[in-house]
Scaffold this active site. Sequence first.
Site, mmCIF file in Angstrom:
data_model
loop_
_atom_site.group_PDB
_atom_site.id
_atom_site.type_symbol
_atom_site.label_atom_id
_atom_site.label_comp_id
_atom_site.label_asym_id
_atom_site.label_seq_id
_atom_site.Cartn_x
_atom_site.Cartn_y
_atom_site.Cartn_z
ATOM 1 N N SER A 1 -10.787 -87.894 14.600
ATOM 2 C CA SER A 1 -11.420 -88.200 15.503
ATOM 3 C C SER A 1 -12.685 -89.110 15.167
ATOM 4 O O SER A 1 -13.268 -88.884 14.111
ATOM 5 C CB SER A 1 -12.320 -86.932 16.150
ATOM 6 O OG SER A 1 -13.426 -87.623 17.095
ATOM 7 N N ASP B 1 -8.219 -93.175 25.448
ATOM 8 C CA ASP B 1 -8.452 -92.530 26.540
ATOM 9 C C ASP B 1 -7.760 -93.390 27.849
ATOM 10 O O ASP B 1 -7.041 -92.690 28.776
ATOM 11 C CB ASP B 1 -9.851 -92.582 26.856
ATOM 12 C CG ASP B 1 -10.612 -91.490 26.131
ATOM 13 O OD1 ASP B 1 -10.004 -90.660 25.461
ATOM 14 O OD2 ASP B 1 -11.794 -91.272 26.144
ATOM 15 N N ASP C 1 -21.331 -84.236 31.317
ATOM 16 C CA ASP C 1 -21.341 -84.361 29.933
ATOM 17 C C ASP C 1 -22.532 -84.961 29.534
ATOM 18 O O ASP C 1 -23.367 -84.643 28.548
ATOM 19 C CB ASP C 1 -20.298 -85.475 29.263
ATOM 20 C CG ASP C 1 -19.080 -84.672 29.182
ATOM 21 O OD1 ASP C 1 -18.820 -83.536 29.487
ATOM 22 O OD2 ASP C 1 -18.040 -85.191 28.452
ATOM 23 N N ASN D 1 -18.457 -79.096 27.606
ATOM 24 C CA ASN D 1 -17.027 -79.460 26.769
ATOM 25 C C ASN D 1 -17.270 -80.819 26.295
ATOM 26 O O ASN D 1 -16.187 -81.675 26.439
ATOM 27 C CB ASN D 1 -15.790 -79.399 28.000
ATOM 28 C CG ASN D 1 -14.405 -79.389 26.771
ATOM 29 O OD1 ASN D 1 -14.444 -79.602 25.705
ATOM 30 N ND2 ASN D 1 -13.540 -79.480 27.586
ATOM 31 N N ARG E 1 -11.793 -77.321 19.704
ATOM 32 C CA ARG E 1 -11.845 -78.921 19.319
ATOM 33 C C ARG E 1 -12.506 -79.028 17.974
ATOM 34 O O ARG E 1 -13.637 -78.529 17.692
ATOM 35 C CB ARG E 1 -12.679 -79.906 20.327
ATOM 36 C CG ARG E 1 -11.858 -79.454 21.777
ATOM 37 C CD ARG E 1 -12.735 -80.471 22.690
ATOM 38 N NE ARG E 1 -12.901 -81.596 22.720
ATOM 39 C CZ ARG E 1 -13.327 -82.830 23.434
ATOM 40 N NH1 ARG E 1 -14.172 -82.308 24.240
ATOM 41 N NH2 ARG E 1 -13.118 -84.088 23.060
ATOM 42 N N LYS F 1 -16.943 -84.600 34.971
ATOM 43 C CA LYS F 1 -17.248 -84.622 33.388
ATOM 44 C C LYS F 1 -17.810 -86.236 33.237
ATOM 45 O O LYS F 1 -18.556 -86.316 32.367
ATOM 46 C CB LYS F 1 -15.983 -84.294 32.520
ATOM 47 C CG LYS F 1 -16.351 -84.503 31.210
ATOM 48 C CD LYS F 1 -15.037 -83.866 30.314
ATOM 49 C CE LYS F 1 -15.408 -83.222 29.186
ATOM 50 N NZ LYS F 1 -15.909 -84.183 27.979
ATOM 51 N N LYS G 1 -8.299 -83.703 22.406
ATOM 52 C CA LYS G 1 -9.103 -83.785 23.435
ATOM 53 C C LYS G 1 -9.424 -82.751 24.545
ATOM 54 O O LYS G 1 -9.282 -81.581 24.095
ATOM 55 C CB LYS G 1 -8.527 -85.340 24.283
ATOM 56 C CG LYS G 1 -8.361 -86.134 23.443
ATOM 57 C CD LYS G 1 -9.923 -87.047 23.102
ATOM 58 C CE LYS G 1 -9.404 -88.264 22.252
ATOM 59 N NZ LYS G 1 -10.515 -89.209 22.395
ATOM 60 N N GLU G 2 -10.106 -83.102 25.719
ATOM 61 C CA GLU G 2 -10.379 -82.134 26.447
ATOM 62 C C GLU G 2 -9.300 -80.900 26.641
ATOM 63 O O GLU G 2 -9.316 -79.935 26.903
ATOM 64 C CB GLU G 2 -10.634 -82.713 27.806
ATOM 65 C CG GLU G 2 -12.095 -83.215 28.282
ATOM 66 C CD GLU G 2 -12.026 -84.806 27.515
ATOM 67 O OE1 GLU G 2 -11.200 -84.961 26.669
ATOM 68 O OE2 GLU G 2 -13.240 -85.108 27.647
ATOM 69 N N HIS H 1 -10.818 -84.201 33.335
ATOM 70 C CA HIS H 1 -11.307 -85.067 34.243
ATOM 71 C C HIS H 1 -10.146 -86.326 34.270
ATOM 72 O O HIS H 1 -9.608 -86.896 35.140
ATOM 73 C CB HIS H 1 -12.548 -85.712 33.912
ATOM 74 C CG HIS H 1 -12.546 -86.372 32.577
ATOM 75 N ND1 HIS H 1 -13.120 -87.418 32.205
ATOM 76 C CD2 HIS H 1 -12.241 -85.984 31.335
ATOM 77 C CE1 HIS H 1 -13.353 -87.690 30.698
ATOM 78 N NE2 HIS H 1 -12.680 -86.601 30.416
ATOM 79 N N ARG H 2 -9.588 -86.861 32.989
ATOM 80 C CA ARG H 2 -8.720 -87.782 33.081
ATOM 81 C C ARG H 2 -7.379 -87.532 33.254
ATOM 82 O O ARG H 2 -6.427 -88.376 34.020
ATOM 83 C CB ARG H 2 -8.483 -88.556 31.607
ATOM 84 C CG ARG H 2 -10.100 -89.012 31.036
ATOM 85 C CD ARG H 2 -9.794 -90.011 30.113
ATOM 86 N NE ARG H 2 -11.080 -90.334 29.521
ATOM 87 C CZ ARG H 2 -11.974 -90.905 30.215
ATOM 88 N NH1 ARG H 2 -11.734 -91.451 31.401
ATOM 89 N NH2 ARG H 2 -13.242 -91.138 29.490
ATOM 90 N N GLN I 1 -15.120 -89.725 16.288
ATOM 91 C CA GLN I 1 -16.701 -89.403 16.559
ATOM 92 C C GLN I 1 -17.334 -88.667 15.436
ATOM 93 O O GLN I 1 -18.419 -88.471 15.359
ATOM 94 C CB GLN I 1 -16.452 -88.037 17.567
ATOM 95 C CG GLN I 1 -16.152 -88.886 19.079
ATOM 96 C CD GLN I 1 -16.089 -87.715 20.104
ATOM 97 O OE1 GLN I 1 -16.480 -86.604 19.971
ATOM 98 N NE2 GLN I 1 -15.710 -88.040 21.538
ATOM 99 N N SER J 1 -9.446 -95.203 16.598
ATOM 100 C CA SER J 1 -10.219 -95.353 17.553
ATOM 101 C C SER J 1 -11.627 -96.372 17.322
ATOM 102 O O SER J 1 -12.564 -96.136 17.551
ATOM 103 C CB SER J 1 -10.935 -93.971 18.429
ATOM 104 O OG SER J 1 -9.832 -93.324 18.605
ATOM 105 N N ARG K 1 -3.322 -83.655 25.519
ATOM 106 C CA ARG K 1 -3.124 -84.412 26.678
ATOM 107 C C ARG K 1 -1.507 -84.707 26.578
ATOM 108 O O ARG K 1 -1.173 -85.068 27.679
ATOM 109 C CB ARG K 1 -4.122 -85.652 26.588
ATOM 110 C CG ARG K 1 -5.469 -85.365 27.167
ATOM 111 C CD ARG K 1 -6.255 -86.417 26.977
ATOM 112 N NE ARG K 1 -7.521 -86.302 27.749
ATOM 113 C CZ ARG K 1 -8.661 -86.830 27.557
ATOM 114 N NH1 ARG K 1 -8.578 -87.915 26.910
ATOM 115 N NH2 ARG K 1 -9.835 -86.449 28.319
ATOM 116 N N SER L 1 -19.725 -92.943 27.084
ATOM 117 C CA SER L 1 -19.869 -92.982 25.546
ATOM 118 C C SER L 1 -20.939 -93.662 25.287
ATOM 119 O O SER L 1 -22.146 -93.367 24.419
ATOM 120 C CB SER L 1 -18.768 -93.954 24.833
ATOM 121 O OG SER L 1 -17.569 -93.387 25.158
#
Length: 694
Positions: A185, A336, A52, A101, A135, A453, A363-364, A410-411, A187, A215, A367, A26
Amino acid sequence: MYDIPFLDLPPLNGASGTVHLPGSKSISNRVLLLAGLAAGTTAVHDLLDSDDTRVMQGALAALGCTLRNEDGVGSGGGRVLHVTGLGGQLAVHEAEIFLGNAGTAMRPLAATLAVLAATQGGNFRLHGVPRMHERPIGDLVDALRPLGCQIEDLGTPGYPPLRLRGQAGGLLATAAPIRVRGDVSSQFLTALLLALPLVSADRDVLIEVEGELISKPYIDITLNLLARFGIAVQHDGWQRFVIPQGSAYRSPGSVHVEGDASSASYFVAMGAIAAHGGAPLRIEGAGSDSIQGDIRFVDAAVAMGAQVKSGPGWLEVHRGRWPLAGITLDCNHIPDAAMTLAVMALYADSPTRLNGIASWRVKETDRIAAMATELRKLGATVTEGADFIEVEPLTPGAWRPAAIHTYDDHRMAMCLSLAAFNPLAGASGPAMAGMSPPPPCPVRILDPRCVAKTFPEYFEALFGVATADPQDVPVITIDGPTASGKGTLAAAVADALGYHLLDSGALYRATGLASQWDGVAPEDEAGLARLAGLLDLRFGHGPQGSRAWLRGQEVSDHLRTEAAGLLASRVSAVPAVRSALQGLQLAFRRAPGLVADGRDMGTVVFPHAALKVYLTASAATRAERRHKQLISKGNSANIDDLRADLEARDARDKNRSVAPLRPAEDALLLDNSALSIEDSVQQVLGWWQQRRPF
Ligand code: DC
């Protein structure tokens, strides 16, 4: 690393030592964009090097920013990236930008380029991988269009890809407050906060958030970094944000990127589960002074039982309560890192319920669905809802070996790797007293490279601190006569599985070489054994493949010569040399697994190996291959002499009194006289797959 279809984690039973976190994703992507927009050059220290951040760097380069890497001069000896920014003025007005992504690149760049194109003229197309195109970005687009930004949906409305267009001299309608939804989000708000200082020269710009902002800690990161680049956003609470008139990006000269607190969560969890001996698990890069919201994962881990000490830039974690305690938690503030709690829940003694995680669905991957599916594969009982997940603990006998799908997320890969600590589940629980423990389960992680990622070296870091019972670390042995192609086959199999490689012949070759260096006679058995016992031999990778250093001197090519092979064949017949090298060979058995090639790997050194292969080829074929090899290196060779040498060496290896060359009783024979290397590799991998429990 681990660019392979799957990585099998052996059962793990402990963790201690030190992990160095990669830089925060981030922070890295925000800093990159800020440096790219600011006037002047910014030295970015300890930037995360991952998928990323690479797409963000690619975007900045495409927009005309200058990026220059400098190795080994960072504050921690790491690399430094010097970014020379645009000073708010577009240098390139037309570009196609691929963002993989990376949500942290797509959203802020979409806002930034929309604003810049609308005022300075431009035509930009932003796109990504197929999942990126699923997304949502519609709320951001809806916030920007009323300003006068021309944003075209090139696929499904509300999702990338997008085209951003405009004419030079355009004006944006920034007099009225700019409204953005905050409940899908955070973001979108971050994107506006990063983009709008570019158009705040003449008046304050006001942003109003609609709906409950999720968030929030990520907005804190944004505000913190904006301040470092000269923009003092005013806000009271989380509803109204004011970018003051006259704001302009200024490089602070140098910025340090702290370690990724979300990445820290896997190791905090690992400490809580597996740091149960004396030493703690120490995590360096993020600590008590972190500006990242996910650092608060530590509180949740403590609530489940972890013992955590912290200071600026570090954490130390130890197992506390065991089994862990189940918790119920609203995870809105740590979306996350909360995923890690879902896997810790398996090691608890009561259910864990994570609420407030609706954002997991965008998310990716989705989840919530992914986590529920994969935890169930391990044997767990899981309930999922629109915005929550509830996980029941797994009792010791209930774990199942599972091949974990990672959904290009990734997570998912990093979280689920924690399931490999299953031998510890319930270990000190009263119910276990007097019972023999259930067999531990390996865990297969599919597409392990997806960790790139945010944490390309995740599995290396994991294996650097995790311990396994050597009995649980799988070994594949490949024995056979000289020039049968064992070395090539073993290296290819090890590569395909992500396992360590032991070229045991190299140990004998190095012992022979050391005896020459020191003038130890071939008959001096005690002298040879002493050399073998003190052998200072290191293996590593160089540009030309695997390399070896004896007493610090590179000896890779030397070890492969015929002369070194002959000498090795002699010293290897000395019993005391063989036993002196035994310990060194056993030490190669480390997680995730080992492929060992030689003469007695399956018979003497690893008699309980999970798969034993005995590789042969006719003497004629072997002589021919060796001949080709030598000729290709520019050496002269006579094929008949080579064959005679091979047969003499075979005879010596087979007839010596200790560990003579012969197939182990349970070895599978592979005659590769008529096979390509690839065929042999596929045969061995096929045999291996049949023996795996997945
Ligand atoms: O596999 P190689 O050609 O590098 O082996 C060199 C010599 O070392 C070979 O002649 C036999 C000996 N060797 C051995 O005795 N036991 C092993 N495990 C490996 C090699």
